[in-house]
Design an enzyme around this catalytic site. Structure first.
Site, mmCIF file in Angstrom:
data_model
loop_
_atom_site.group_PDB
_atom_site.id
_atom_site.type_symbol
_atom_site.label_atom_id
_atom_site.label_comp_id
_atom_site.label_asym_id
_atom_site.label_seq_id
_atom_site.Cartn_x
_atom_site.Cartn_y
_atom_site.Cartn_z
ATOM 1 N N TYR A 57 39.428 -61.195 45.944
ATOM 2 C CA TYR A 57 39.480 -62.738 45.620
ATOM 3 C C TYR A 57 38.567 -63.771 45.078
ATOM 4 O O TYR A 57 37.489 -64.206 46.408
ATOM 5 C CB TYR A 57 40.230 -63.267 47.217
ATOM 6 C CG TYR A 57 41.771 -62.334 47.901
ATOM 7 C CD1 TYR A 57 42.293 -62.063 46.300
ATOM 8 C CD2 TYR A 57 41.756 -62.974 48.610
ATOM 9 C CE1 TYR A 57 43.271 -61.346 47.421
ATOM 10 C CE2 TYR A 57 43.198 -62.643 49.562
ATOM 11 C CZ TYR A 57 43.673 -61.821 48.505
ATOM 12 O OH TYR A 57 45.158 -60.784 48.892
ATOM 13 N N SER A 150 47.515 -52.151 52.139
ATOM 14 C CA SER A 150 48.722 -52.999 51.861
ATOM 15 C C SER A 150 49.473 -52.583 49.959
ATOM 16 O O SER A 150 48.447 -51.520 49.636
ATOM 17 C CB SER A 150 47.748 -54.311 50.848
ATOM 18 O OG SER A 150 48.185 -55.651 50.537
ATOM 19 N N GLN A 170 51.005 -54.790 54.668
ATOM 20 C CA GLN A 170 50.798 -55.799 54.131
ATOM 21 C C GLN A 170 51.609 -55.772 52.584
ATOM 22 O O GLN A 170 50.888 -55.364 51.521
ATOM 23 C CB GLN A 170 49.433 -56.509 53.809
ATOM 24 C CG GLN A 170 49.674 -57.428 53.214
ATOM 25 C CD GLN A 170 48.491 -58.595 52.851
ATOM 26 O OE1 GLN A 170 48.422 -59.474 52.109
ATOM 27 N NE2 GLN A 170 47.442 -58.038 53.702
ATOM 28 N N LYS A 209 60.340 -76.854 45.702
ATOM 29 C CA LYS A 209 59.171 -78.232 45.354
ATOM 30 C C LYS A 209 59.345 -77.722 43.941
ATOM 31 O O LYS A 209 59.480 -78.888 42.910
ATOM 32 C CB LYS A 209 57.591 -78.284 45.756
ATOM 33 C CG LYS A 209 57.369 -77.366 45.744
ATOM 34 C CD LYS A 209 55.517 -76.883 45.722
ATOM 35 C CE LYS A 209 54.566 -74.914 45.534
ATOM 36 N NZ LYS A 209 53.530 -75.789 46.223
#
Length: 319
Positions: A57, A150, A170, A209
């Site tokens: 990340y 993951s 994950q 949204k």
């Protein structure tokens, strides 16, 4: 928020975790470090004590932001980070862990995870036995407290488990993305492996949204998310319309309802990202919603308006 045991380890986690992919900035638009730090801090203050990040990340930027936000309360939180698919050889795992420890400004990682299986993103194939050997060594040294994986299939999870204890999986998992339920989740329940669901709000789709005419910046990873495209997106809007009355009954938002449904599934916890402190606080409140069995089943059926039409691919994006 009542903490839960991670797998069979001695690590306790909050059932809602703070996701920090966005704090790395890469593949996200309009993220400011100051906001990320305030948001991570707000999450912890609201009861979300487990923070999920990864070396990939922003090439460690997310990990460094987590450290900046939480170093002074390190003993009150749990750090989960990940080694990427291109660092799965024995020495690479050791080096990657040491880098993450440095980025996180800590001498131990509560949960260290293989981010993607060997071979993903054209990475070199490394035998899982070799990777697990490195992870077991790190665990013996006390540098990591638990091992997780993951984006693994049931078969990959079973193979990894031959070489050491896996305490978490994950996968992408939400009311609108449920492939994990077919084979892998039952294996996790049977073997006491915690499920840490990422994208539990389907990258914001479950917040309600986004309008039917929503357009995304090409640099935003949602532009390639299958759920935001064509008929999938329209079906999602139909499902959201049916979910709204249930959320209103609980004086909750759609996002809180979706998180509450998810953490009510067997062995399942939810990693929820947030850009701003209020979002983190709202996510935490989902942990207080008590759904009846009837409501869980009703929400389940509404989610299938979307999921019954998806293919079997486990990857949410058209990359």
């Amino acid at each position: 928020m009542q903490k839960r045991t991670l797998g069979t380890s001695d690590v306790k986690i909050s059932p809602i975790l703070m996701g920090t992919w966005q704090a790395g900035k890469k593949m996200w638009v309009g993220i400011e470090d100051a906001d990320s730090i305030k948001t991570i801090r707000a999450a912890v203050e609201a009861g979300i004590t487990t923070i999920d990040t990864a070396e990939v990340y922003g090439d460690g930027h997310s990990e460094r932001i987590v450290a900046e936000a939480l170093s002074d309360v390190r003993d009150q939180v749990e750090y989960a980070t990940k080694v990427f698919a291109n660092h799965l050889k024995y020495d690479q795992v050791i080096e990657a862990c040491d880098r993450s420890l440095k980025n996180l400004k800590t001498d131990y990682i509560d949960l260290y995870q293989i981010h993607w299986p060997s071979g993903a993103f054209n990475s070199e194939i490394v035998p899982i036995k070799e990777t697990m050997s490195a992870l077991n060594h790190l665990k013996e040294q006390g540098k990591i407290r638990a091992i997780g994986v993951s984006n693994f299939s049931r078969a990959q999870l079973a193979e990894a488990s031959q070489y050491g204890r896996i305490d978490s999986l994950q996968p992408p998992y939400s009311l609108f993305w449920r492939q994990v339920e077919k084979e892998t989740a039952p294996y996790c329940v049977e073997n006491h492996i915690s499920i840490l669901a990422y994208s539990p709000l389907a990258q914001g789709l479950l917040t309600g949204k986004f309008t039917r005419v929503q357009k995304f910046d090409p640099a935003d990873n949602r532009a390639k998310n299958k759920l935001f495209q064509g008929e999938n997106f329209e079906r999602a809007q139909q499902a959201l319309d049916k979910l709204r009355p249930i959320a209103e009954r609980h004086h909750a938002t759609l996002a809180q309802l979706a998180l509450a449904w998810l953490i009510a599934q067997p062995q399942t916890n939810a990693i929820a990202g947030a850009r701003y402190p209020e979002q983190a606080k709202d996510n935490a409140q989902a942990g207080n919603i008590q759904l009846s069995t009837e409501e869980i089943n009703e929400i389940d059926a509404i989610g299938r308006i979307v999921t019954d039409h998806l293919d079997d691919s486990s990857v949410m994006w058209n990359w």
